[in-house]
Design a protein around this motif. Structure first.
Motif, mmCIF file in Angstrom:
data_model
loop_
_atom_site.group_PDB
_atom_site.id
_atom_site.type_symbol
_atom_site.label_atom_id
_atom_site.label_comp_id
_atom_site.label_asym_id
_atom_site.label_seq_id
_atom_site.Cartn_x
_atom_site.Cartn_y
_atom_site.Cartn_z
ATOM 1 N N CYS A 1 -12.324 -8.987 -17.119
ATOM 2 C CA CYS A 1 -10.883 -9.414 -16.848
ATOM 3 C C CYS A 1 -10.428 -10.068 -17.979
ATOM 4 N N LEU A 2 -11.056 -10.939 -18.608
ATOM 5 C CA LEU A 2 -10.544 -11.750 -19.863
ATOM 6 C C LEU A 2 -10.122 -10.850 -21.039
ATOM 7 N N LYS A 3 -11.107 -9.898 -21.056
ATOM 8 C CA LYS A 3 -10.771 -8.820 -22.084
ATOM 9 C C LYS A 3 -9.543 -8.061 -21.790
ATOM 10 N N THR A 4 -9.622 -7.716 -20.600
ATOM 11 C CA THR A 4 -8.509 -6.979 -20.351
ATOM 12 C C THR A 4 -6.976 -7.515 -20.316
ATOM 13 N N ILE A 5 -6.982 -8.859 -20.106
ATOM 14 C CA ILE A 5 -5.995 -9.448 -20.246
ATOM 15 C C ILE A 5 -5.334 -9.854 -21.990
ATOM 16 N N SER A 6 -6.673 -10.162 -22.621
ATOM 17 C CA SER A 6 -6.311 -10.339 -24.224
ATOM 18 C C SER A 6 -5.925 -9.016 -24.866
ATOM 19 N N GLU A 7 -6.317 -7.784 -24.419
ATOM 20 C CA GLU A 7 -5.933 -6.606 -25.009
ATOM 21 C C GLU A 7 -4.798 -6.217 -24.279
ATOM 22 N N ASN A 8 -4.213 -6.742 -23.204
ATOM 23 C CA ASN A 8 -2.907 -6.257 -22.589
ATOM 24 C C ASN A 8 -3.157 -4.805 -22.127
ATOM 25 N N ASN A 9 -4.420 -4.632 -21.546
ATOM 26 C CA ASN A 9 -4.761 -3.348 -20.940
ATOM 27 C C ASN A 9 -3.913 -3.206 -19.397
ATOM 28 N N THR B 1 -6.022 -2.419 -11.384
ATOM 29 C CA THR B 1 -7.029 -1.389 -11.037
ATOM 30 C C THR B 1 -8.156 -1.229 -12.179
ATOM 31 N N VAL B 2 -9.168 -0.527 -11.601
ATOM 32 C CA VAL B 2 -10.115 -0.178 -12.711
ATOM 33 C C VAL B 2 -10.156 1.133 -13.163
ATOM 34 N N GLU B 3 -10.476 1.419 -14.516
ATOM 35 C CA GLU B 3 -10.678 2.807 -15.106
ATOM 36 C C GLU B 3 -11.231 3.845 -13.984
ATOM 37 N N LYS B 4 -10.454 5.048 -14.171
ATOM 38 C CA LYS B 4 -10.784 6.028 -13.304
ATOM 39 C C LYS B 4 -12.526 6.230 -13.411
ATOM 40 N N SER B 5 -12.932 6.281 -14.675
ATOM 41 C CA SER B 5 -14.382 6.880 -14.951
ATOM 42 C C SER B 5 -15.620 5.610 -14.300
ATOM 43 N N ILE B 6 -14.949 4.633 -13.915
ATOM 44 C CA ILE B 6 -15.889 3.572 -13.364
ATOM 45 C C ILE B 6 -16.322 4.075 -12.067
ATOM 46 N N ASP B 7 -17.652 4.147 -11.637
ATOM 47 C CA ASP B 7 -18.390 4.444 -10.614
ATOM 48 C C ASP B 7 -19.198 3.311 -10.031
ATOM 49 N N LEU B 8 -18.699 2.441 -9.155
ATOM 50 C CA LEU B 8 -19.090 1.429 -8.508
ATOM 51 C C LEU B 8 -20.485 1.437 -7.978
ATOM 52 N N ASP B 9 -20.783 2.699 -7.283
ATOM 53 C CA ASP B 9 -21.976 2.914 -6.834
ATOM 54 C C ASP B 9 -23.043 3.303 -7.782
ATOM 55 N N GLU B 10 -22.783 3.657 -8.874
ATOM 56 C CA GLU B 10 -23.502 4.010 -9.950
ATOM 57 C C GLU B 10 -23.804 2.635 -10.663
ATOM 58 N N LEU B 11 -23.051 1.940 -10.837
ATOM 59 C CA LEU B 11 -23.235 0.567 -11.661
ATOM 60 C C LEU B 11 -24.445 -0.379 -10.587
ATOM 61 N N ALA B 12 -24.095 -0.252 -9.181
ATOM 62 C CA ALA B 12 -24.835 -0.964 -8.280
ATOM 63 C C ALA B 12 -26.243 -0.388 -8.259
ATOM 64 N N LYS B 13 -26.409 0.706 -8.427
ATOM 65 C CA LYS B 13 -27.812 1.375 -8.456
ATOM 66 C C LYS B 13 -28.661 1.276 -9.495
ATOM 67 N N LYS B 14 -27.966 1.288 -10.747
ATOM 68 C CA LYS B 14 -28.346 1.445 -12.150
ATOM 69 C C LYS B 14 -28.526 -0.129 -12.483
ATOM 70 N N TYR B 15 -27.861 -1.098 -12.514
ATOM 71 C CA TYR B 15 -28.227 -2.229 -13.001
ATOM 72 C C TYR B 15 -28.685 -3.330 -12.073
ATOM 73 N N GLU B 16 -29.823 -3.840 -11.970
ATOM 74 C CA GLU B 16 -30.359 -5.029 -11.088
ATOM 75 C C GLU B 16 -30.132 -6.022 -11.399
ATOM 76 N N ILE B 17 -28.910 -6.588 -10.889
ATOM 77 C CA ILE B 17 -28.368 -8.051 -11.441
ATOM 78 C C ILE B 17 -28.046 -8.859 -10.078
ATOM 79 N N THR B 18 -27.898 -10.044 -10.274
ATOM 80 C CA THR B 18 -27.494 -10.828 -9.224
ATOM 81 C C THR B 18 -25.953 -10.913 -8.805
ATOM 82 N N GLY B 19 -25.788 -11.584 -7.774
ATOM 83 C CA GLY B 19 -24.307 -11.748 -7.382
ATOM 84 C C GLY B 19 -23.512 -12.613 -8.668
ATOM 85 N N ALA B 20 -24.322 -13.742 -9.159
ATOM 86 C CA ALA B 20 -23.836 -14.490 -10.137
ATOM 87 C C ALA B 20 -23.682 -13.780 -11.339
ATOM 88 N N ASN B 21 -24.620 -12.753 -11.697
ATOM 89 C CA ASN B 21 -24.435 -11.794 -12.892
ATOM 90 C C ASN B 21 -23.179 -11.128 -12.609
#
Length: 444
Positions: free
Chosen positions: A411-419, A382-402
């Motif tokens: 994901c790697l951070k999540t695994i390494s910190e055992n979150n 799951t993703v943290e409840k505070s994450i609003d994907l619609d907000e991320l999509a509107k605010k940050y103009e990045i490509t699919g590769a980005n």
């Protein structure tokens, strides 16, 4: 008990080749006639037998194929037969053949083919040369050919060469995919993704569907509708747009869904500082590809397809010749050629006029970015409840590769910190890293 393709002692196809060679030598050297018994292909079960039946080769074509394959299986095959007729050794120029650097047996040449198939019959020897014409099945399908010879020497003295993928096919039944090298400056690429993973605007997707239509139905248009004389072979497309917008993925998906191999050309291996070498490298590539149903993908194509310069010195002159040569080969290539560039303006207009399609890959809109976020986030966490994907999509103009890079980082951070879930802070850190890579600043 199955009959082995490499068992000469039994009634195999190589037994037939041995019989035919002995019959020729007996007739020419001893004036004796020996009956040639053809193998019963229906009783043999081997990749070579299956290929022979599929291609419906004539007796001479069948013999030529066997002769090209034999050095790869029995290095002493020709030597043993010749030594039986010439036990004291000596020159035998009529038979042809050359020595290799590593291979110690006789490597057959075009002259060897002429001798076995025609002996000293002049008219028949001339007919044999037609087996190496460009319009023959051996050349059209890239099965075998005669190697080039030094200037002034007979063409038929060139070594008979069976392409490596056909050596593999005829001995093991599998097709050998060419590996990237200086002789083949391209790498096969593929993807596990599907069309639904390609998030593009409707106009771009429609243009891509047109390419897919050509790949599926062009053979009907040219052959069944008899349009070969009116329509040039091949299809030339240019993908242009910022990095990470889906150009490479599109090429991969076109290959995947039309069952074609996609080869990305490594321009660093193609372009040479030595005069004439670039053309040679390109020639090898296109010669290899012309008989295959491949998609050729020139990434960052402006490195070699860029605008031609005014001739100020010899370097400029030959650089322009490289571009002209490439243009000729692309126009003559019967398959799909895709050129990818970050900037359309970098490509020479002499090329763009010859493209059937110019497809722009634009930066994704906020709605497209939202779809990319949803498509690429892992389903198993799951993703943290505070994450609003619609907000991320509107605010940050990045490509699919980005976006993929950001998700990988988080994901790697999540695994390494055992979150137990992906944190918003990790996603934002990943976004910041992507901005910094492109020289942009971002205040979180």
């Amino acid at each position: 008990m199955s009959v082995s393709v490499v068992d000469i002692k039994q009634n195999t196809m190589f037994g037939y080749l041995k019989n035919r060679l002995i019959a020729r030598l007996s007739y020419e050297l001893k004036n004796e006639s020996i009956q040639i018994v053809q193998p019963d292909l229906d009783k043999l079960r081997s990749p070579l037998q299956q290929f022979t039946l599929e291609q419906a080769f004539t007796e001479d074509e069948f013999t030529l194929l066997l002769l090209a394959l034999i050095p790869h299986i029995f290095p002493n095959f020709l030597n043993d037969i010749i030594s039986d007729f010439l036990p004291k050794g000596g020159e035998f120029p009529e038979f042809g053949g050359v020595k290799g650097k590593n291979h110690r047996g006789i490597l057959p040449t075009g002259e060897t083919v002429q001798y076995i198939l025609a002996g000293n019959d002049l008219e028949k020897r001339i007919e044999v040369t037609e087996l190496f014409n460009e319009d023959h099945i051996f050349a059209k399908k890239g099965i075998l050919y005669l190697d080039s010879v030094p200037k002034g020497e007979p063409v038929m003295s060139g070594q008979l060469i069976l392409e490596p993928e056909f050596v593999e096919l005829l001995t093991t039944g599998t097709v050998l995919k060419p590996k990237m090298s200086s002789d083949f400056p391209a790498q096969r690429i593929e993807t596990d993704l599907v069309w639904e993973d390609l998030i593009l605007n409707k106009k771009t997707l429609q243009q891509i569907k047109e390419i897919e239509t050509w790949l599926k139905y062009n053979h009907i248009l040219l052959n069944d509708w008899n349009m070969k004389s009116r329509i040039k072979p091949g299809y030339r497309v240019m993908f242009h747009g910022p990095p990470g917008t889906g150009k490479t993925l599109t090429a991969n998906l076109l290959g995947k869904y039309t069952e074609r191999d996609v080869y990305r050309i490594d321009l660093s291996l193609v372009v040479s500082k030595y005069i004439g070498e670039t053309e040679k490298n390109l020639s090898k590539l296109f010669d290899k590809a012309k008989s295959k149903d491949w998609i050729l993908f020139f990434d960052e194509a402006d490195a070699i397809f860029g605008k031609r310069t005014n001739v100020r010195d010899a370097h400029d002159k030959y650089a322009n010749q490289e571009v002209s040569y490439l243009l000729q080969r692309i126009e003559a290539h019967p398959g799909l050629v895709i050129l990818a560039s970050n900037f359309k303006s970098n490509i020479d207009t002499a090329f763009t006029r010859r493209f059937q399609s110019m497809i722009e890959f634009e930066l994704p809109t906020s709605m497209e970015r939202l779809a990319l976020w949803k498509n690429n986030l892992p389903r198993k966490i799951t993703v943290e409840k505070s994450i609003d994907l619609d907000e991320l999509a509107k605010k940050y103009e990045i490509t699919g590769a980005n976006i993929v890079n950001v998700i990988q980082y988080a994901c790697l951070k999540t695994i390494s910190e055992n979150n137990k879930s992906i944190l918003k802070s990790h996603l934002l850190e990943g976004i910041k890293k992507e901005y910094q890579k492109e020289g942009k600043s971002l205040q979180l």
